[in-house]
Scaffold this motif. Structure first.
Motif, PDB file in Angstrom:
ATOM      1  N   LYS A  98      29.693  43.965   0.038  1.00 52.38           N
ATOM      2  CA  LYS A  98      30.084  42.546   0.059  1.00 52.38           C
ATOM      3  C   LYS A  98      30.527  42.116  -1.340  1.00 52.38           C
ATOM      4  CE  LYS A  98      28.247  37.900   0.923  1.00 52.38           C
ATOM      5  NZ  LYS A  98      29.235  37.454   1.934  1.00 52.38           N
ATOM      6  N   ASP A  99      29.749  42.501  -2.355  1.00 54.50           N
ATOM      7  CA  ASP A  99      30.088  42.148  -3.739  1.00 54.50           C
ATOM      8  C   ASP A  99      31.413  42.772  -4.162  1.00 54.50           C
ATOM      9  OD1 ASP A  99      27.685  40.786  -3.840  1.00 54.50           O
ATOM     10  OD2 ASP A  99      26.614  42.388  -4.872  1.00 54.50           O
ATOM     11  N   MET A 100      31.660  44.010  -3.745  1.00 52.01           N
ATOM     12  CA  MET A 100      32.889  44.708  -4.099  1.00 52.01           C
ATOM     13  C   MET A 100      34.109  43.989  -3.525  1.00 52.01           C
ATOM     14  SD  MET A 100      34.148  48.515  -2.916  1.00 52.01           S
ATOM     15  CE  MET A 100      34.500  47.927  -1.246  1.00 52.01           C
TER      16      MET A 100
ATOM     17  N   SER B  68      24.807  45.217   0.654  1.00 54.21           N
ATOM     18  CA  SER B  68      25.114  44.091  -0.231  1.00 54.21           C
ATOM     19  C   SER B  68      26.176  44.438  -1.252  1.00 54.21           C
ATOM     20  CB  SER B  68      23.837  43.636  -0.945  1.00 54.21           C
ATOM     21  OG  SER B  68      22.839  43.276  -0.026  1.00 54.21           O
ATOM     22  N   TRP B  69      26.146  45.673  -1.760  1.00 49.05           N
ATOM     23  CA  TRP B  69      27.101  46.035  -2.815  1.00 49.05           C
ATOM     24  C   TRP B  69      28.533  46.049  -2.290  1.00 49.05           C
ATOM     25  CZ3 TRP B  69      30.420  50.223  -3.664  1.00 49.05           C
ATOM     26  CH2 TRP B  69      30.350  51.274  -2.747  1.00 49.05           C
TER      27      TRP B  69
ATOM     28  N   GLU C 195      35.691  37.330   1.752  1.00 45.72           N
ATOM     29  CA  GLU C 195      34.366  37.102   2.309  1.00 45.72           C
ATOM     30  C   GLU C 195      34.064  38.141   3.385  1.00 45.72           C
ATOM     31  OE1 GLU C 195      32.204  35.122   1.188  1.00 45.72           O
ATOM     32  OE2 GLU C 195      33.404  33.807  -0.108  1.00 45.72           O
TER      33      GLU C 195
ATOM     34  N   ASP D 218      32.924  52.340   0.366  1.00 48.38           N
ATOM     35  CA  ASP D 218      34.173  52.192  -0.377  1.00 48.38           C
ATOM     36  C   ASP D 218      34.969  53.455  -0.087  1.00 48.38           C
ATOM     37  OD1 ASP D 218      36.278  52.039  -2.103  1.00 48.38           O
ATOM     38  OD2 ASP D 218      35.085  51.712  -3.910  1.00 48.38           O
TER      39      ASP D 218
ATOM     40  N   ASN E  95      20.749  50.335  -3.285  1.00 50.81           N
ATOM     41  CA  ASN E  95      20.376  49.027  -3.834  1.00 50.81           C
ATOM     42  C   ASN E  95      19.539  48.170  -2.893  1.00 50.81           C
ATOM     43  OD1 ASN E  95      22.034  49.879  -5.886  1.00 50.81           O
ATOM     44  ND2 ASN E  95      23.475  48.176  -5.768  1.00 50.81           N
ATOM     45  N   ASP E  96      19.781  48.270  -1.585  1.00 49.14           N
ATOM     46  CA  ASP E  96      19.110  47.389  -0.631  1.00 49.14           C
ATOM     47  C   ASP E  96      17.714  47.861  -0.247  1.00 49.14           C
ATOM     48  OD1 ASP E  96      20.893  45.163  -0.136  1.00 49.14           O
ATOM     49  OD2 ASP E  96      22.271  46.605   0.745  1.00 49.14           O
TER      50      ASP E  96
ATOM     51  N   TYR F  80      34.420  40.918  -2.622  1.00 46.67           N
ATOM     52  CA  TYR F  80      34.618  39.603  -3.223  1.00 46.67           C
ATOM     53  C   TYR F  80      35.122  39.705  -4.659  1.00 46.67           C
ATOM     54  CZ  TYR F  80      34.043  34.720  -4.395  1.00 46.67           C
ATOM     55  OH  TYR F  80      34.299  33.433  -4.787  1.00 46.67           O
ATOM     56  N   SER F  81      34.538  40.622  -5.436  1.00 50.23           N
ATOM     57  CA  SER F  81      34.929  40.729  -6.846  1.00 50.23           C
ATOM     58  C   SER F  81      36.339  41.281  -7.011  1.00 50.23           C
ATOM     59  CB  SER F  81      33.933  41.618  -7.600  1.00 50.23           C
ATOM     60  OG  SER F  81      33.955  42.944  -7.102  1.00 50.23           O
ATOM     61  N   GLU F  82      36.766  42.171  -6.121  1.00 49.42           N
ATOM     62  CA  GLU F  82      38.093  42.782  -6.265  1.00 49.42           C
ATOM     63  C   GLU F  82      39.201  41.961  -5.614  1.00 49.42           C
ATOM     64  OE1 GLU F  82      38.778  46.896  -5.921  1.00 49.42           O
ATOM     65  OE2 GLU F  82      36.707  47.480  -6.319  1.00 49.42           O
TER      66      GLU F  82
END
Length: 362
Positions: free
Chosen positions: A160-162, A157-158, A170, A132, A296-297, A164-166
Motif C-alpha cells: 500500500k505504501d509503495m 502494508s508495505w 490508493e 512488487d 513487516n506485518d 501511494y509513494s510512487e
C-alpha cells in the motif's frame, strides 16, 4: 455473487500466490458464491514486452487450444484441495472465453493486462496485488498495470505504501492469513533440538544462497545443527550432510517439518508477504528474517522475530546462534510470534475481502 479469479497458467505445483487465491476461492464457494478460476494460456501483455519468440508462443498456444491441447498448463489442481463447486476454466485472453460475473479479479501483472480489456459483462475489475512484481517482469510494463482502472487490493502494508509513494494510488489492505486448520503446535517448544528450516527457491530474490551460507556459518558454532530444507525445485547440489530436503512437501509434511524446527530462516531480499514464515510461526518456530518488506506485518524485532538488513549474512548467523544457545529467548520469540500470527485468521481476511467486493458491485 459471481466471482471470477484470473490466474496465469496452471503448472500444478505449490506456489504461494496461487495458494492464497485458492483459499479465497474455497471461502467464497463455502459462502454460497459462484466461483470460477480462469487460467490464462497467455495474456494481453504488449508484444514488445515478450519479443518475437513470445509472439510465436501466443500463436502456437492459440492454435493448439482449438485442437484441445493446453500448452504449459495442467487440467487439474492436485496439490491443493479445491472445493468441488469451483469451476476451472482454461482461457485465451478474449472476452468470449470468460464467464459473465459480478467481479473479475486479476492476480498478477500479466493477468491485469487481460482483465483490463474485458468487457463490463465480465464483472467489476479488481487487481489483487501480492508483490512488487517488477522482480518478475520489466518495470516499464509492470508499473503501468497499477494505473489501470481497477479496484486495488494489496496483501501487505508495505505494498500500500509503495503504490501511494510512487504513484499516489490508493489501495485497500487485506492481509494474508494462516490456515489454523493445517498448522499448529504439536511438539513442545522446550524440547526442540538444534533444527533450522528454510525454503529452497530458484529465484535469487528468495535468498536461498544467502541462507545456505548463513547455515554453514551457524554449523561452525553449533556442530549438532540440523537443517530441514524444503521446496518445489530439485534438491540443491553439494549440500552438507546435515541438510535434509523435502521436495514438494504437503501441508501435513510441512507441519511436521516446522514442528521439528527451533528456528525458521527467512532470508528473502524482497517478499510480498511470506506465507512459509507465518506457517512456521504458527507451529511454534522462532523467526529469523531479513527486513524484506513482507515480514513487516508480523515480524517485530526482538519481540516476534530477530530481524537484520537484507543480505547481512553475518547478523543472520549470529541471530540463529543466539537463539540456539539461549532457549529462554528462543521460546519467548516463538510464543510471541505464535500469539501474533494466530490472530491472522482466514475468517478475518475473508470478511474484509468479501466486504470490499460487495461494496464494489453495489
Amino acid at each position: 455473487m459471481k466471482v471470477s479469479f484470473v490466474l496465469p497458467n496452471n503448472s500444478d505445483h505449490p506456489i504461494g500466490g496461487y495458494k492464497v487465491i485458492y483459499e479465497y476461492a474455497n471461502m467464497f464457494a463455502a459462502n454460497g458464491d459462484e466461483v470460477t478460476i480462469n487460467f490464462t494460456l497467455y495474456d494481453k501483455v504488449p508484444n514488445e514486452c515478450i519479443g518475437l519468440r513470445g509472439v510465436l508462443g501466443k500463436v502456437k498456444r492459440n492454435i493448439l487450444y482449438h485442437l484441445g491441447i493446453l500448452v504449459s498448463s495442467k487440467k487439474t489442481v492436485t496439490w491443493f484441495n479445491l472445493d468441488n463447486r469451483i469451476k476451472l476454466n482454461f482461457v485465451l485472453p478474449q472476452d468470449k472465453y470468460f464467464p459473465d460475473s459480478d467481479v473479475v479479479v486479476a492476480t498478477a501483472w500479466t493477468t491485469a493486462y487481460t482483465v483490463n480489456q474485458l468487457s463490463v459483462k465480465k464483472g467489476a475489475k479488481v487487481y489483487f496485488i501480492q508483490h512488487d512484481e517488477r522482480i518478475f517482469g520489466p518495470s516499464e510494463f509492470v508499473k503501468p498495470t497499477w494505473l489501470f482502472d481497477m479496484k486495488r487490493i494489496v496483501v501487505a502494508s508495505w505494498l500500500k505504501d509503495m503504490l501511494y509513494s510512487e504513484e499516489g494510488l490508493e489501495s485497500e489492505v487485506v492481509k494474508n492469513f494462516v490456515n489454523i486448520e493445517e498448522f499448529d503446535i504439536s511438539n513442545s517448544l522446550a524440547e526442540r533440538k538444534h533444527v533450522v528450516s528454510m525454503l529452497n527457491h530458484n529465484n535469487p530474490f528468495k535468498g536461498t544462497a544467502d541462507g545456505i551460507e548463513v547455515l554453514k556459518k551457524v554449523h561452525d558454532e553449533i556442530p549438532d545443527l540440523e537443517v530441514r530444507l524444503f521446496g518445489t525445485p530439485d534438491k540443491p547440489e553439494n549440500l552438507p550432510n546435515y541438510f535434509s530436503y523435502t521436495h514438494n512437501a504437503t501441508a501435513k509434511e510441512l507441519k511436521k517439518l516446522y514442528n521439528e524446527s527451533a528456528i525458521y530462516l527467512f532470508p528473502s531480499h524482497i517478499e510480498g508477504w511470506g506465507l512459509t514464515a507465518t506457517e512456521a510461526m504458527m507451529c511454534g518456530v522462532a523467526l529469523v528474517s531479513a527486513k524484506n518488506g513482507g515480514v513487516n506485518d508480523f515480524g517485530i524485532n526482538q519481540q516476534t522475530a530477530l530481524l537484520s538488513e537484507v543480505g547481512d549474512k553475518e547478523q543472520m548467523s549470529k541471530d540463529i546462534v543466539c537463539l540456539l544457545k539461549n532457549k529462554y529467548k528462543r521460546i519467548m520469540i516463538a510464543e510471541n510470534g505464535y500469539n501474533f500470527v494466530s490472530k491472522m485468521t482466514k475468517d478475518e481476511s475473508f470478511l474484509k475481502f468479501n466486504f470490499i467486493l460487495t461494496q464494489l458491485i453495489s
